[in-house]
Design a protein around this motif. Sequence first.
Motif, PDB file in Angstrom:
ATOM      1  N   GLY A 260      -5.100   7.858   1.442  1.00  0.00           N
ATOM      2  CA  GLY A 260      -5.035   6.266   1.111  1.00  0.00           C
ATOM      3  C   GLY A 260      -6.260   5.526   1.195  1.00  0.00           C
ATOM      4  O   GLY A 260      -6.527   4.338   1.636  1.00  0.00           O
ATOM      5  N   LYS A 261      -7.447   6.102   0.635  1.00  0.00           N
ATOM      6  CA  LYS A 261      -8.537   5.226   0.770  1.00  0.00           C
ATOM      7  C   LYS A 261      -8.692   4.128  -0.519  1.00  0.00           C
ATOM      8  O   LYS A 261      -9.251   3.026  -0.097  1.00  0.00           O
ATOM      9  CB  LYS A 261      -9.713   6.100   0.262  1.00  0.00           C
ATOM     10  CG  LYS A 261     -11.111   5.633   0.163  1.00  0.00           C
ATOM     11  CD  LYS A 261     -12.098   6.524  -0.511  1.00  0.00           C
ATOM     12  CE  LYS A 261     -13.397   5.886  -0.869  1.00  0.00           C
ATOM     13  NZ  LYS A 261     -14.592   7.128  -1.112  1.00  0.00           N
ATOM     14  N   PHE A 262      -7.841   4.320  -1.476  1.00  0.00           N
ATOM     15  CA  PHE A 262      -7.528   3.013  -2.317  1.00  0.00           C
ATOM     16  C   PHE A 262      -6.380   2.299  -2.409  1.00  0.00           C
ATOM     17  O   PHE A 262      -6.151   1.604  -3.167  1.00  0.00           O
ATOM     18  CB  PHE A 262      -7.601   3.585  -3.621  1.00  0.00           C
ATOM     19  CG  PHE A 262      -8.832   4.485  -4.283  1.00  0.00           C
ATOM     20  CD1 PHE A 262     -10.189   3.778  -4.128  1.00  0.00           C
ATOM     21  CD2 PHE A 262      -8.949   5.819  -4.533  1.00  0.00           C
ATOM     22  CE1 PHE A 262     -11.302   4.548  -4.496  1.00  0.00           C
ATOM     23  CE2 PHE A 262      -9.985   6.433  -4.851  1.00  0.00           C
ATOM     24  CZ  PHE A 262     -11.405   6.086  -4.731  1.00  0.00           C
ATOM     25  N   GLY A 263      -5.960   2.256  -1.047  1.00  0.00           N
ATOM     26  CA  GLY A 263      -4.848   1.268  -0.639  1.00  0.00           C
ATOM     27  C   GLY A 263      -3.460   2.054  -0.663  1.00  0.00           C
ATOM     28  O   GLY A 263      -3.321   3.008  -1.281  1.00  0.00           O
ATOM     29  N   SER A 270      -2.700   9.065  -5.717  1.00  0.00           N
ATOM     30  CA  SER A 270      -3.961   9.433  -5.081  1.00  0.00           C
ATOM     31  C   SER A 270      -3.569  10.688  -4.535  1.00  0.00           C
ATOM     32  O   SER A 270      -4.517  11.636  -4.669  1.00  0.00           O
ATOM     33  CB  SER A 270      -4.285   8.639  -3.749  1.00  0.00           C
ATOM     34  OG  SER A 270      -4.842   7.211  -4.149  1.00  0.00           O
ATOM     35  N   ARG A 271      -2.540  11.095  -3.865  1.00  0.00           N
ATOM     36  CA  ARG A 271      -2.087  12.484  -3.569  1.00  0.00           C
ATOM     37  C   ARG A 271      -2.313  13.589  -4.570  1.00  0.00           C
ATOM     38  O   ARG A 271      -2.975  14.372  -4.639  1.00  0.00           O
ATOM     39  CB  ARG A 271      -0.770  12.362  -2.906  1.00  0.00           C
ATOM     40  CG  ARG A 271      -0.815  11.893  -1.352  1.00  0.00           C
ATOM     41  CD  ARG A 271       0.756  11.586  -0.930  1.00  0.00           C
ATOM     42  NE  ARG A 271       1.243  12.789  -0.894  1.00  0.00           N
ATOM     43  CZ  ARG A 271       1.190  13.808   0.115  1.00  0.00           C
ATOM     44  NH1 ARG A 271       0.547  13.395   1.266  1.00  0.00           N
ATOM     45  NH2 ARG A 271       1.846  14.878   0.021  1.00  0.00           N
ATOM     46  N   GLU A 272      -1.741  12.671  -5.985  1.00  0.00           N
ATOM     47  CA  GLU A 272      -1.536  13.811  -7.132  1.00  0.00           C
ATOM     48  C   GLU A 272      -2.963  14.130  -7.408  1.00  0.00           C
ATOM     49  O   GLU A 272      -3.269  15.419  -7.873  1.00  0.00           O
ATOM     50  CB  GLU A 272      -0.463  13.219  -8.219  1.00  0.00           C
ATOM     51  CG  GLU A 272       0.838  13.175  -7.559  1.00  0.00           C
ATOM     52  CD  GLU A 272       1.509  14.302  -7.233  1.00  0.00           C
ATOM     53  OE1 GLU A 272       1.078  15.694  -7.623  1.00  0.00           O
ATOM     54  OE2 GLU A 272       2.434  14.157  -6.443  1.00  0.00           O
ATOM     55  N   LEU A 277      -7.670  18.023  -7.932  1.00  0.00           N
ATOM     56  CA  LEU A 277      -9.022  18.195  -7.727  1.00  0.00           C
ATOM     57  C   LEU A 277      -8.949  19.392  -6.635  1.00  0.00           C
ATOM     58  O   LEU A 277     -10.048  20.072  -6.751  1.00  0.00           O
ATOM     59  CB  LEU A 277      -9.776  16.855  -7.300  1.00  0.00           C
ATOM     60  CG  LEU A 277     -10.053  16.006  -8.153  1.00  0.00           C
ATOM     61  CD1 LEU A 277     -10.541  14.721  -7.674  1.00  0.00           C
ATOM     62  CD2 LEU A 277     -11.006  16.592  -9.244  1.00  0.00           C
ATOM     63  N   GLN A 278      -7.979  19.507  -5.742  1.00  0.00           N
ATOM     64  CA  GLN A 278      -8.025  20.554  -4.821  1.00  0.00           C
ATOM     65  C   GLN A 278      -7.829  21.853  -5.444  1.00  0.00           C
ATOM     66  O   GLN A 278      -8.542  23.059  -5.141  1.00  0.00           O
ATOM     67  CB  GLN A 278      -6.899  20.166  -3.880  1.00  0.00           C
ATOM     68  CG  GLN A 278      -6.895  21.255  -2.597  1.00  0.00           C
ATOM     69  CD  GLN A 278      -8.048  21.226  -1.815  1.00  0.00           C
ATOM     70  OE1 GLN A 278      -8.463  20.177  -1.509  1.00  0.00           O
ATOM     71  NE2 GLN A 278      -8.656  22.294  -1.567  1.00  0.00           N
TER      72      GLN A 278
END
Length: 344
Positions: A260-263, A270-272, A277-278
Motif C-alpha cells: 500500500g505504498k500509493f495509498g 497495486s497488488r495486481e 512484476l513478480q
Amino acid sequence: RQIIDLCATVRDWHDSATDQKDKLNEQLKKNQRAARKSKKAKAVKEDGGVTDAKAGLQDTMGLLERDIKAIDREIYLSGKSLDNIKVHQEHLMKETKTLGQKYGDLLSKESKLAESLDQGVNEKDTLLQQAKVKEYLERNNNARMLLMDQRADMDKEKQKLERDIHEKMETKTLLETRTQTIQSLIKSMDEQGASDVLTKFLQSTRKMLNDYYREKELQKDTTAKKTESPDAFEAAMEELERDSQQLDMVQEMIREVIQGKFGPELRDRSREVGFLLQDVVNLHRGAGSFAADGWVAHDFDIKKFLKDAAPLICPSTAGMKPVATGRTPGTSTPPALTNGRGSF
C-alpha cells in the motif's frame, strides 16, 4: 543652439529606447518559442513512453489470452477423459455386480451338489459337476479380482485428472484476473496518460530491469572475443550474485507497493501490478537458476582449495600424547606381568 542639442539628445534616447524595446520583444518571442518547443518535446516524450507501455501491455494481454485459450483446450480434453473414465467405471461396476450374482448362484449350486453327494445320489456325475462348479468359481473369482484392479487404476486416474482440472481452473482464474488488471491499466493510461502513479511505477521498474539485462548482454558481447579466464567459475558466481541482488532490490520495491505504498484506494490495483512484476522477477530468477545448474560440476570441484593445503596427518595419531612405558595404548591397565616362571 542648446535647444537643438537637447532635441537631438532626446531623439537619440528615444531611438535607443525603441531599439532596446525591439530587442527585448524579440528575445521574449524567442524564449516563448523555446518554451513551447520544450513543452511539446516533453509531451511527445511522455506520450511516446505511454505508447510504448501500452504496446507492451497489449502484447502481454495477447499472450495471456493465448494461454487462457490453451488452458481451456486442456481443460476440455481432461474433462472428456474424465467422462470416459466415469463411463468405464460404470461398466466395471455392472460387470462386477453381474459376476457377484453368478458367484452366488455357483455357491448355491455347489452346496446342493454337496448335499446330493452326502445322500449318495449319482456320485460319479455329482463329482464331475462339483469339479466344474469349482472351476467356474475360481474363474469367477479371478475375473472379479481383475475387475477390482481395473477399478482401482480407474480411481487413481480419475483423481489425477480431477486434480489436474482443478489446478488448471485455478491457473485460468489467475490469468483472467491478470488480464482484467492489464485492461484496467490500459484504460487508466488512456484516461490519465503518464500521470498515473502505478503506470509510472510499472514503466520505471520494467525499464530498470530491461536496462540492467541489456547492459549485461552488451558487456558479454564486448568480452566474448577474449579468451576464457581460469577464474570463469568465480566470475560466473559473482555475476549470478549481482543478478540476485538486483532482483532482491526490485522485489523489495514490489513488496512496498503491494503493502500500500500509493495509498489504500489503490491497494487492489497495486497488488495486481505487483504480482505482474513478480512474475517477471520469477522468470529472471528461473533463468539464473538454470545458468547456475551449468556450474554444478565446478562447484563440487575442491581440487583448487586443496592445492596449497598442508599434508594431512593420520587421524589415529594426530594430537595424541605419547604412550606411557609399560602400558598398552587404549587400555588403562599394564600388560600381563611375569615373574620369570610364567604369568600369574
